[in-house]
Design a protein around this motif. Structure first.
Motif, PDB file in Angstrom:
ATOM      1  N   GLU A   1     -40.503 -25.962 -90.603  1.00  0.00           N
ATOM      2  CA  GLU A   1     -40.523 -27.426 -90.545  1.00  0.00           C
ATOM      3  C   GLU A   1     -40.257 -27.906 -89.123  1.00  0.00           C
ATOM      4  OE1 GLU A   1     -37.696 -31.030 -92.016  1.00  0.00           O
ATOM      5  OE2 GLU A   1     -38.447 -29.704 -93.585  1.00  0.00           O
ATOM      6  N   ASN A   2     -39.241 -27.295 -88.459  1.00  0.00           N
ATOM      7  CA  ASN A   2     -38.915 -27.706 -87.102  1.00  0.00           C
ATOM      8  C   ASN A   2     -40.083 -27.452 -86.150  1.00  0.00           C
ATOM      9  OD1 ASN A   2     -36.363 -28.608 -87.759  1.00  0.00           O
ATOM     10  ND2 ASN A   2     -35.403 -26.605 -87.404  1.00  0.00           N
TER      11      ASN A   2
ATOM     12  N   ASP B   1     -43.092 -27.663 -86.882  1.00  0.00           N
ATOM     13  CA  ASP B   1     -44.183 -28.575 -87.227  1.00  0.00           C
ATOM     14  C   ASP B   1     -43.843 -30.024 -86.909  1.00  0.00           C
ATOM     15  OD1 ASP B   1     -46.765 -28.775 -88.082  1.00  0.00           O
ATOM     16  OD2 ASP B   1     -46.260 -29.081 -90.194  1.00  0.00           O
ATOM     17  N   VAL B   2     -42.703 -30.257 -86.258  1.00  0.00           N
ATOM     18  CA  VAL B   2     -42.259 -31.609 -85.918  1.00  0.00           C
ATOM     19  C   VAL B   2     -42.170 -31.735 -84.403  1.00  0.00           C
ATOM     20  CG1 VAL B   2     -40.374 -33.283 -86.073  1.00  0.00           C
ATOM     21  CG2 VAL B   2     -40.985 -31.915 -88.070  1.00  0.00           C
TER      22      VAL B   2
ATOM     23  N   ARG C   1     -45.218 -35.143 -87.666  1.00  0.00           N
ATOM     24  CA  ARG C   1     -44.877 -34.062 -88.610  1.00  0.00           C
ATOM     25  C   ARG C   1     -46.125 -33.696 -89.394  1.00  0.00           C
ATOM     26  NH1 ARG C   1     -42.932 -33.495 -93.985  1.00  0.00           N
ATOM     27  NH2 ARG C   1     -41.430 -31.773 -94.187  1.00  0.00           N
TER      28      ARG C   1
ATOM     29  N   TYR D   1     -34.682 -38.057 -87.708  1.00  0.00           N
ATOM     30  CA  TYR D   1     -35.790 -38.476 -86.862  1.00  0.00           C
ATOM     31  C   TYR D   1     -35.507 -39.813 -86.181  1.00  0.00           C
ATOM     32  CZ  TYR D   1     -38.405 -34.859 -89.407  1.00  0.00           C
ATOM     33  OH  TYR D   1     -38.831 -33.678 -89.964  1.00  0.00           O
TER      34      TYR D   1
END
Length: 290
Positions: free
Chosen positions: A12-13, A15-16, A59, A93
């Motif tokens: 996830e990180n 992809d952000v 994201r 965020y």
């Protein structure tokens, strides 16, 4: 199991990303504001980005957060259009966006107008409340007559110096570029006293219809005259006015059909500059620009 959770978090990180706000992000930003039922149209986002700068959180290839700010010289700035998608709220965020914005804007004094939901984020960064803004909107109940041209007239190119001076007197800000662009896309009016401009108003397309603001004047009666001048050519269209709770305009705006529908808390990071003269702000360009 712990290893699987860690790997998912790592993916996830990866992809952000937090990146500077570019024109390619405008469509995604519009979708975010629509999700929040904010009235911005694509042209409003484009106008804001032309004058300001900011950041977005991306994201999985989609815009999930935005934050913009507008410099007013080297000493002041306003911030706004700070949105995080409901689907990813609570993941930090908003904090990343605000920290990036403040790193870019400081050491300027930064002013913003906060929703109830955003206040904790700003207070943790030492913003303090200094006032309340009431949003009024609706279709005026009747057609309005403009004051006589000896009192309020259309703004002329030669007025810009006086307008910038009045605006600085009321806000402490130096925002000639912002005012020039607002005048270019809208209709401006000046209030005269002894032939000298002592107030101004700008009306322009925004959101669902028109916004009247900024309005800078020396008294509530002068501010009403400027708003009347701005309303006169509009007829039966949707109009929005964002005014301070202390402006003494609220009851009058309600009376002409512009109902109070929400409020926001004005907050500042740094020492707020006091007004230097009788002119003060009676309506904002919008809650982001101030």
């Amino acid at each position: 199991m712990a290893s699987a959770v860690t790997q998912a978090g790592d993916r996830e990180n990866e992809d952000v990303a937090l990146v500077p706000f570019a024109r390619s992000h405008l469509e995604g930003a519009l979708k975010l504001s629509q999700e929040m039922s904010w009235p911005y149209l694509l042209r409003d986002w484009e106008f804001a980005l032309q004058l300001g700068r900011g950041f977005v959180v991306i994201r999985a290839g989609a815009v999930v957060g935005t934050a913009l700010w507008w410099p007013y010289g080297d000493t002041h700035a306003s911030a706004g259009m700070i949105i995080v998608s409901k689907a990813v709220q609570g993941r930090g965020y908003g904090a990343r966006l605000m920290d990036a914005l403040l790193a870019a804007a400081r050491p300027r004094i930064v002013t913003l107008n906060s929703t109830v939901e955003g206040m904790a984020l700003y207070q943790r960064r030492d913003f303090v409340p200094i006032g309340v803004i009431h949003q009024h909107h609706g279709i005026p109940r009747e057609r309005h007559e403009a004051p006589g041209p000896c009192f309020v007239r259309a703004m002329a190119p030669s007025d810009i110096g006086a307008i910038v001076g009045l605006d600085h007197e009321a806000t402490g800000w130096t925002r000639r570029e912002m005012l020039n662009r607002l005048i270019e896309v809208g209709d401006g009016y000046v209030l005269l006293r002894d032939g000298i401009p002592r107030g101004y108003a700008i009306s322009r397309l925004f959101g669902r219809g028109h916004v009247v603001g900024p309005v800078v004047a020396e008294s509530p009666s002068d501010a009403r005259a400027l708003i009347e001048a701005a309303l006169a050519p509009l007829g039966s269209v949707f109009v929005r006015v964002d005014t301070s709770a202390t402006s003494q305009l609220g009851e009058w705006l309600e009376g002409i059909g512009l109902q109070q529908v929400s409020d926001a808390t004005t907050m500042v990071l740094g020492t707020q500059m006091p007004s230097t003269g009788p002119a003060r702000t009676f309506a904002l360009a919008n809650q982001s620009f101030g």
